[in-house]
Design an enzyme around this catalytic site. Structure first.
Site: not given
Ligand code: SDX
Length: 418
Positions: A301, A358
């Site tokens: 998140h 989720d």
């Molecule tokens: C919702 O914003 C809100 O409030 C949203 C929400 C709401 O109520 O409105 O809470 C609802 O959208 C919840 C999120 C649902 N999405 C997912 O579950 C999809 C999976 N999660 C990711 O795609 C990600 O964690 C996000 C999109 C939720 C957040 O993305 P960020 O903040 O841009 O984080 P990032 O992609 O920069 O990740 C940081 C690091 C990265 O690794 P490095 O580049 O540092 O090596 O964490 C890793 C990412 O690769 N990472 C994950 C991961 N999420 C982040 N690695 C594996 N699995 C994951 N799920």
């Protein structure tokens, strides 16, 4: 909000920038005069460090796993409120009581029908049109039946009242069954369940455990400050676009798999792991592999760097509701194993990746009989009052301006044809 000053030294300039401090002690550097004073703008891809507004609706402390709507902890609201009370709290600032509550609930109850002409729109869609596509276009289409927009409070009631009807009709369309009309003797959650699951050939009594689970899910999804879809609603509304069109934009933004579409992707991921012999360790490793585009959906998140309080509540509710319904879903065990192994794994711990709202919601929707393709629609039904509250707060701001971010241009410099 108290103010102090930050000093910015830029080339031969030193300027003071006001510091804004929120009611929970959050601090921000107000850069609204930066470009005029220095010719510089800031750059913050993904807006991870940028506040788009001041808001009094929802407070999140991502480090402490705190979520409050208008000051009330989500745990208390989830435990003791009805969704329509929480919707009123978000939009108008207080939990409705007495005559105000009766008028609010009655106003919504009596406006659940959509215009009969709107039923024809459903006939035009292919049989398995995704219900989010239908919801977005139906929200915009409501503005053709209510074009004036001169009574925002009435339009708010209309939208909250008709959203479940549109959602239920899109489900009935997908299964080729006749639409079931809303009833005025049913509460908000029960009405949606009745329109969705009643068949013309048999009676249907809304199971209390399903009704209360839906009420809980709607409350937990109701608002979440400036997330992607809410920021979209504010952006669109800032051009003075009408309420219905602004909410349709929110539906479209929510659909993305990184946002509200994640709940559908979580179940598809759990089903993939189940089909692959339940080898959740293999998938945890895949999620850590930068060369793989596989992510642990429902994990991570932008704001919560500790547990998401909604996921905590939903995990408990999943056990409870599945037991009540006598549902034994292997996907729940896979989800719990994934959570356990990820929370002990350096990759996830280092990046502070925890289950988000989720991760468990889909298990509940499944147990309630809601098909996977409808999961993000359920998220939208919950988030609707939050979008409305944020849109209204923005529109009621006398100093409100159209949202128009700047950019740093990195393309071709001037050149000529010839
Ligand atoms: C919702 O914003 C809100 O409030 C949203 C929400 C709401 O109520 O409105 O809470 C609802 O959208 C919840 C999120 C649902 N999405 C997912 O579950 C999809 C999976 N999660 C990711 O795609 C990600 O964690 C996000 C999109 C939720 C957040 O993305 P960020 O903040 O841009 O984080 P990032 O992609 O920069 O990740 C940081 C690091 C990265 O690794 P490095 O580049 O540092 O090596 O964490 C890793 C990412 O690769 N990472 C994950 C991961 N999420 C982040 N690695 C594996 N699995 C994951 N799920």
């Amino acid at each position: 909000m108290d103010v102090a000053n930050a000093k910015l030294i830029l080339e031969d300039q030193e300027i003071d920038l006001p510091i804004v401090i929120g009611s929970e002690g959050e601090k921000a550097v107000d850069i609204s005069k930066l470009r005029a004073q220095t010719g510089h703008i800031t750059l913050d891809s993904g807006y991870g460090n940028t506040g788009s507004c001041s808001s009094g609706i929802t407070f999140i402390d991502g480090e402490k796993g705190i979520l409050r709507y208008r000051g009330y902890p989500i745990e208390e609201l989830a435990e003791s409120c009805k969704f329509l009370d929480v919707a009123h709290l978000l939009i108008y600032g207080q939990l409705p009581k007495g005559a105000e509550k009766d008028a609010w609930v009655d106003g919504i109850t009596r406006r659940t029908l959509i215009h009969e002409e709107m039923k024809k729109f459903f006939e035009g869609y292919p049989p398995h049109a995704h219900p989010m596509a239908i919801l977005a276009s139906m929200f915009t289409s409501l503005s053709t039946f209510y074009p004036d927009g001169d009574d925002t409070d009435l339009d708010i009631v209309r939208l909250i009242a008709k959203a479940p009807t549109i959602a239920a009709f899109s489900y009935k369309k997908s299964v080729g069954q006749p639409f079931v009309y809303p009833r005025n003797d049913l509460g908000y959650a029960a009405n949606f369940l009745n329109m969705t699951f009643r068949k013309p050939t048999e009676d249907y009594v809304v199971p209390e455990s399903v009704r209360s689970a839906l009420n809980l899910l709607l409350i937990l999804h109701a608002d979440h400050e400036q997330n992607c879809s809410t920021s979209t609603v504010r952006m669109v509304g800032s051009s003075q676009a009408n309420l219905f069109a602004s909410m349709a934009a929110g539906v479209s933004a929510l659909w993305g798999p990184l946002h509200g579409g994640a709940n559908q992707k979580v179940i598809e991921m759990l089903q993939r792991i189940e089909a692959d012999g339940g080898d959740y360790k293999k998938y945890t490793e895949m999620a850590k592999d930068r060369n793989s585009d596989f992510r642990l959906m429902g994990f991570g998140h932008r704001v919560y760097k500790n547990f998401d309080p909604r996921a905590r509540i939903l995990k408990k509710a999943a056990d409870h509701v599945l037991r009540d319904l006598g549902v034994d879903d292997p996907l729940l065990d896979i989800a719990k194993n994934l959570e356990e192994i990820a929370l002990a794994d350096e990759y996830f711990v280092e990046r502070k990746l925890y289950p988000n709202v989720d991760f468990y919601s889909g298990i509940l929707y499944r147990a309630m009989g809601i098909p996977t393709e409808m999961f993000t629609v359920m998220f939208a039904l919950g988030r609707l009052p939050g979008w409305i509250a944020q849109w209204k707060e923005m529109r009621d701001d006398p100093k409100g301006r159209i949202y128009r971010p700047r950019q740093v241009y990195v393309g071709a410099t001037e050149r000529h044809i010839g």
